[in-house]
Design a protein around this motif. Structure first.
Motif, PDB file in Angstrom:
ATOM      1  N   TYR A  53     -62.619  40.294  25.632  1.00 59.70           N
ATOM      2  CA  TYR A  53     -62.795  39.840  26.960  1.00 59.70           C
ATOM      3  C   TYR A  53     -63.029  41.255  28.027  1.00 59.70           C
ATOM      4  O   TYR A  53     -61.905  42.164  27.792  1.00 59.70           O
ATOM      5  CB  TYR A  53     -61.854  39.015  27.621  1.00 59.70           C
ATOM      6  N   ASP A  54     -63.985  41.400  28.568  1.00 64.73           N
ATOM      7  CA  ASP A  54     -64.051  42.808  29.618  1.00 64.73           C
ATOM      8  C   ASP A  54     -64.356  42.080  30.968  1.00 64.73           C
ATOM      9  O   ASP A  54     -65.352  41.620  31.269  1.00 64.73           O
ATOM     10  CB  ASP A  54     -65.215  43.484  29.173  1.00 64.73           C
ATOM     11  N   LEU A  55     -63.293  42.077  31.698  1.00 66.56           N
ATOM     12  CA  LEU A  55     -63.073  41.500  32.977  1.00 66.56           C
ATOM     13  C   LEU A  55     -63.099  42.386  34.067  1.00 66.56           C
ATOM     14  O   LEU A  55     -62.302  43.399  34.055  1.00 66.56           O
ATOM     15  CB  LEU A  55     -61.754  40.487  32.975  1.00 66.56           C
ATOM     16  N   VAL A  56     -64.116  42.463  35.007  1.00 66.14           N
ATOM     17  CA  VAL A  56     -64.081  43.442  36.035  1.00 66.14           C
ATOM     18  C   VAL A  56     -63.718  42.495  37.296  1.00 66.14           C
ATOM     19  O   VAL A  56     -64.782  41.635  37.659  1.00 66.14           O
ATOM     20  CB  VAL A  56     -65.434  44.056  36.106  1.00 66.14           C
ATOM     21  N   LEU A  57     -62.840  42.678  38.092  1.00 66.73           N
ATOM     22  CA  LEU A  57     -62.407  41.929  39.158  1.00 66.73           C
ATOM     23  C   LEU A  57     -62.452  42.700  40.361  1.00 66.73           C
ATOM     24  O   LEU A  57     -62.060  43.740  40.375  1.00 66.73           O
ATOM     25  CB  LEU A  57     -61.473  41.019  39.126  1.00 66.73           C
ATOM     26  N   ASP A  58     -62.985  42.074  41.594  1.00 68.96           N
ATOM     27  CA  ASP A  58     -62.810  42.934  42.873  1.00 68.96           C
ATOM     28  C   ASP A  58     -61.990  41.969  43.779  1.00 68.96           C
ATOM     29  O   ASP A  58     -62.803  40.855  44.258  1.00 68.96           O
ATOM     30  CB  ASP A  58     -64.072  43.503  43.485  1.00 68.96           C
ATOM     31  N   TYR A  59     -60.917  42.072  44.514  1.00 68.22           N
ATOM     32  CA  TYR A  59     -60.251  41.002  44.798  1.00 68.22           C
ATOM     33  C   TYR A  59     -59.829  41.404  46.634  1.00 68.22           C
ATOM     34  O   TYR A  59     -59.454  42.637  46.522  1.00 68.22           O
ATOM     35  CB  TYR A  59     -58.845  40.664  44.318  1.00 68.22           C
ATOM     36  N   ASP A  60     -60.262  40.704  47.251  1.00 63.87           N
ATOM     37  CA  ASP A  60     -59.980  40.623  48.833  1.00 63.87           C
ATOM     38  C   ASP A  60     -58.753  39.650  49.530  1.00 63.87           C
ATOM     39  O   ASP A  60     -59.075  38.705  49.344  1.00 63.87           O
ATOM     40  CB  ASP A  60     -61.167  40.479  49.697  1.00 63.87           C
ATOM     41  N   PRO A  61     -57.624  40.348  49.233  1.00 66.39           N
ATOM     42  CA  PRO A  61     -56.351  39.587  49.364  1.00 66.39           C
ATOM     43  C   PRO A  61     -56.364  38.862  50.955  1.00 66.39           C
ATOM     44  O   PRO A  61     -56.025  37.677  50.991  1.00 66.39           O
ATOM     45  CB  PRO A  61     -55.404  40.347  49.569  1.00 66.39           C
ATOM     46  N   ASP A  62     -57.024  39.290  51.888  1.00 66.90           N
ATOM     47  CA  ASP A  62     -57.089  38.844  53.321  1.00 66.90           C
ATOM     48  C   ASP A  62     -57.986  37.633  53.163  1.00 66.90           C
ATOM     49  O   ASP A  62     -57.623  36.531  53.694  1.00 66.90           O
ATOM     50  CB  ASP A  62     -57.702  40.038  54.105  1.00 66.90           C
ATOM     51  N   ALA A  63     -59.089  37.743  52.593  1.00 68.62           N
ATOM     52  CA  ALA A  63     -59.881  36.596  52.227  1.00 68.62           C
ATOM     53  C   ALA A  63     -59.860  35.588  51.342  1.00 68.62           C
ATOM     54  O   ALA A  63     -60.547  34.651  51.195  1.00 68.62           O
ATOM     55  CB  ALA A  63     -61.653  37.262  52.574  1.00 68.62           C
ATOM     56  N   GLU A  64     -58.850  36.047  50.275  1.00 68.05           N
ATOM     57  CA  GLU A  64     -58.651  35.367  49.006  1.00 68.05           C
ATOM     58  C   GLU A  64     -59.929  35.044  48.351  1.00 68.05           C
ATOM     59  O   GLU A  64     -60.293  33.969  47.716  1.00 68.05           O
ATOM     60  CB  GLU A  64     -58.006  34.090  49.339  1.00 68.05           C
ATOM     61  N   HIS A  65     -60.789  36.146  48.436  1.00 68.09           N
ATOM     62  CA  HIS A  65     -62.102  36.043  47.668  1.00 68.09           C
ATOM     63  C   HIS A  65     -62.031  37.153  46.654  1.00 68.09           C
ATOM     64  O   HIS A  65     -61.745  38.193  46.602  1.00 68.09           O
ATOM     65  CB  HIS A  65     -63.043  36.492  48.784  1.00 68.09           C
ATOM     66  N   VAL A  66     -62.645  36.630  45.266  1.00 69.29           N
ATOM     67  CA  VAL A  66     -62.878  37.678  44.230  1.00 69.29           C
ATOM     68  C   VAL A  66     -64.514  37.552  43.768  1.00 69.29           C
ATOM     69  O   VAL A  66     -64.961  36.498  43.987  1.00 69.29           O
ATOM     70  CB  VAL A  66     -61.996  37.057  42.950  1.00 69.29           C
ATOM     71  N   THR A  67     -64.735  38.691  43.690  1.00 74.85           N
ATOM     72  CA  THR A  67     -66.103  39.057  42.763  1.00 74.85           C
ATOM     73  C   THR A  67     -65.737  39.424  41.401  1.00 74.85           C
ATOM     74  O   THR A  67     -65.091  40.408  41.195  1.00 74.85           O
ATOM     75  CB  THR A  67     -67.017  39.903  43.605  1.00 74.85           C
ATOM     76  N   GLY A  68     -66.256  38.860  40.453  1.00 71.06           N
ATOM     77  CA  GLY A  68     -66.113  38.758  39.013  1.00 71.06           C
ATOM     78  C   GLY A  68     -67.187  39.255  38.176  1.00 71.06           C
ATOM     79  O   GLY A  68     -68.354  38.442  38.065  1.00 71.06           O
ATOM     80  N   THR A  69     -67.107  40.144  37.096  1.00 70.71           N
ATOM     81  CA  THR A  69     -68.115  39.866  36.089  1.00 70.71           C
ATOM     82  C   THR A  69     -67.268  39.949  34.630  1.00 70.71           C
ATOM     83  O   THR A  69     -66.600  40.678  34.405  1.00 70.71           O
ATOM     84  CB  THR A  69     -68.873  41.112  36.063  1.00 70.71           C
ATOM     85  N   ALA A  70     -67.763  39.007  34.030  1.00 68.34           N
ATOM     86  CA  ALA A  70     -66.965  38.570  32.669  1.00 68.34           C
ATOM     87  C   ALA A  70     -67.823  39.044  31.494  1.00 68.34           C
ATOM     88  O   ALA A  70     -68.862  38.105  31.534  1.00 68.34           O
ATOM     89  CB  ALA A  70     -66.214  37.236  32.565  1.00 68.34           C
ATOM     90  N   THR A  71     -67.584  39.951  30.991  1.00 69.66           N
ATOM     91  CA  THR A  71     -68.547  40.196  29.438  1.00 69.66           C
ATOM     92  C   THR A  71     -67.777  39.818  28.419  1.00 69.66           C
ATOM     93  O   THR A  71     -66.641  40.245  27.885  1.00 69.66           O
ATOM     94  CB  THR A  71     -68.732  41.695  29.487  1.00 69.66           C
ATOM     95  N   ILE A  72     -68.017  38.890  27.567  1.00 66.85           N
ATOM     96  CA  ILE A  72     -67.380  38.098  26.353  1.00 66.85           C
ATOM     97  C   ILE A  72     -68.304  38.392  25.256  1.00 66.85           C
ATOM     98  O   ILE A  72     -69.361  38.216  25.023  1.00 66.85           O
ATOM     99  CB  ILE A  72     -67.283  36.676  26.669  1.00 66.85           C
ATOM    100  N   THR A  73     -67.440  39.087  24.146  1.00 64.75           N
ATOM    101  CA  THR A  73     -68.158  39.370  22.963  1.00 64.75           C
ATOM    102  C   THR A  73     -67.503  38.239  21.970  1.00 64.75           C
ATOM    103  O   THR A  73     -66.148  38.188  21.830  1.00 64.75           O
ATOM    104  CB  THR A  73     -67.705  40.799  22.417  1.00 64.75           C
ATOM    105  N   ALA A  74     -68.553  37.702  21.189  1.00 63.65           N
ATOM    106  CA  ALA A  74     -68.000  36.569  20.460  1.00 63.65           C
ATOM    107  C   ALA A  74     -68.776  36.460  19.152  1.00 63.65           C
ATOM    108  O   ALA A  74     -69.746  37.217  19.054  1.00 63.65           O
ATOM    109  CB  ALA A  74     -68.156  35.163  21.042  1.00 63.65           C
ATOM    110  N   ARG A  75     -68.569  35.609  18.369  1.00 62.80           N
ATOM    111  CA  ARG A  75     -69.232  35.505  16.971  1.00 62.80           C
ATOM    112  C   ARG A  75     -69.364  33.828  16.951  1.00 62.80           C
ATOM    113  O   ARG A  75     -68.625  32.967  17.015  1.00 62.80           O
ATOM    114  CB  ARG A  75     -68.482  35.824  15.879  1.00 62.80           C
TER     115      ARG A  75
END
Length: 468
Positions: A53-75
């Motif tokens: 899992y390659d997780l990239v999160l941007d979190y705004d604690p005041d707004a309790e808002h997350v922007t994320g990109t999850a890159t999942i390598t699988a077989r």
């Protein structure tokens, strides 16, 4: 009890046809929308195995808002026309498979993805999910809350048993472990602490980005990120193991004495259980009330308030039993909690307190608890057979599970028992095991002993067994 939702190929393809994304017709079958766990049947997904899992999160604690990109390598473990990811809430903006737009569909906690081309069995592939929103909490059947828990000074992501789906998409069942990279960006007056090792920290434009890397396989329920104001301490143990602790400033004084014991506890457990299974250790100590429980998050357990010594022993013991040797299903929870509870008994025994035998006798005789209700709860069901999802964290799983281990110790003797603890941790290091694996392992380790009474009466038997 939640029932599994069967994913019927024709219905799935019809639904997917109405959703946004790339096109392309494929043959084959969709992966299952769950792994049919006996207690959490919707958890996890069939048809593939995650490697990273390659997780990239941007979190705004005041707004309790997350922007994320999850890159999942699988077989792919079968020919796949579609596959599912677990994701509760949050808005999915785009999904790609191998860089090409893929159709997707949401239904409850299921994010169903149809790749533009069929994925052949054995093929490695990469799926990327862009998502955003206010991550929520998940209420377990026992009433406890997990998922993304806002705190007075940030938030914490906790996953046991299925809460990680509240903050990132994935194959959220303990049977599918993977390595992780977690990159979290927060305002520069906040810190972000996660599993593994901190590989970089950069500040730009009033925001700070933390990159954490976990090289060893990790079940998603012990993945964490804790955002807040932290007092950070870095050190190494006498044998060079990195120690990274993050403590809320309000808990710094209360935690100082017990956290000073951490290197000693890790050494004691390493001597007893075998080599430490991960590349770093430490703890996260938040404020009381930020969560309703401590949790064995991999590399650095999470505590809501300063722990006592026995609780620290318990959660660190989980690094071997639970985090490294992980249960195949949630029915095998006693393999986590019985071992960690027995570690507490052994620590007390080795440090001048009650022996494990005295603790066992107090539990059996009804003098351990101050109230009759707790004593009755201990014998409500056997540890190897909890009656449902609401009971996987009840007293029999912990204390009666530890009593099973003590009965094995009584049978094989101290030296053989301590060898068994080490050998079990080594045999399934970074893997999964269930109760049948354990009973077979014990019997093979002591072929001249008869464990029938222990399995029938203590592990699986209803009611209070007769005194040994």
């Amino acid at each position: 009890m939640r029932l599994p939702r069967l994913l019927v190929a024709a219905a799935t393809l019809t639904a997917l046809g109405a959703c946004s994304g790339g096109g392309g017709g494929v043959d084959g079958t969709p992966g299952g929308s769950g792994v049919r766990d006996p207690y959490f049947p919707k958890a996890g997904n069939g048809g593939y195995d995650v490697g990273h899992y390659d997780l990239v999160l941007d979190y705004d604690p005041d707004a309790e808002h997350v922007t994320g990109t999850a890159t999942i390598t699988a077989r792919a473990t079968q020919d796949l026309s579609a596959f599912n990811l677990d994701l509760k809430g949050l808005d999915v903006e785009k999904v790609t498979v191998e860089g090409r737009a893929a159709r997707f569909h949401r239904a409850g906690q299921e994010l169903t993805v149809r790749p533009p081309d069929e994925l052949d069995k054995g093929r490695r592939f990469r799926v990327r999910v862009r998502y955003s929103g206010e991550p929520g909490t998940v209420t377990d059947p026992d009433g406890s809350e997990e998922g993304w828990l806002p705190t007075d000074d940030g938030a914490v992501g906790l996953g046991e048993p299925v809460g990680s789906m509240a903050w990132f998409p994935g194959n959220h069942h303990p049977s599918d472990k993977a390595s992780y990279d977690l990159t979290v960006t927060v305002p520069d007056d906040y810190g972000a602490v996660s599993n593994g090792q901190l590989t970089s920290r950069t500040t730009k434009g009033g925001r700070t980005t933390f990159h954490w890397h976990t090289a060893e396989p990790m079940a998603s329920y012990v993945a964490t990120v804790a955002v807040g104001d932290w007092r950070i301490s870095r050190s190494v143990t006498e044998d060079g193991l990195p120690v990274y602790t993050a403590v809320d400033p309000e808990q710094e004084d209360a935690s100082r004495t017990v956290l000073a014991q951490l290197p000693e506890i890790v050494k004691w457990e390493r001597d007893l259980f075998g080599p430490y299974p991960f590349s770093s250790t430490g703890v996260i100590v938040d404020r009381p009330g930020d969560a309703g429980y401590a949790l064995e998050t991999q590399n650095r357990p999470y505590f809501p308030g300063a722990p006592d010594t026995e609780t620290l022993v318990h959660e660190l013991a989980h690094q071997w039993y639970g985090d490294s040797v992980t249960p195949k299903t949630w029915r095998d929870m006693w393999l986590n909690e019985g071992f960690a509870t027995y570690a507490q008994w052994l620590w007390t025994e080795d440090h001048g307190g009650d022996t494990a035998q005295e603790t066992f006798d107090a539990l059996y005789d009804g003098t351990y608890f101050d109230d009759e209700e707790s004593d009755e709860a201990l014998w409500a069901f056997p540890p190897g057979k909890p009656p449902g999802a609401a009971h996987v964290s009840d007293s029999p799983v912990y204390r009666r599970g530890a009593m099973v281990l003590h009965r094995i110790r009584q049978t094989v003797g101290d030296d053989a028992f301590r060898a068994l603890l080490r050998d079990w941790a080594a045999a399934h290091r970074h893997g999964n095991a269930d109760t049948g694996d354990f009973t077979a392992f014990v019997e093979k380790s002591a072929p001249d002993e008869d464990f029938t009474e222990i399995w029938d009466d203590w592990l699986y038997g209803d009611g209070k067994p007769k005194r040994p």
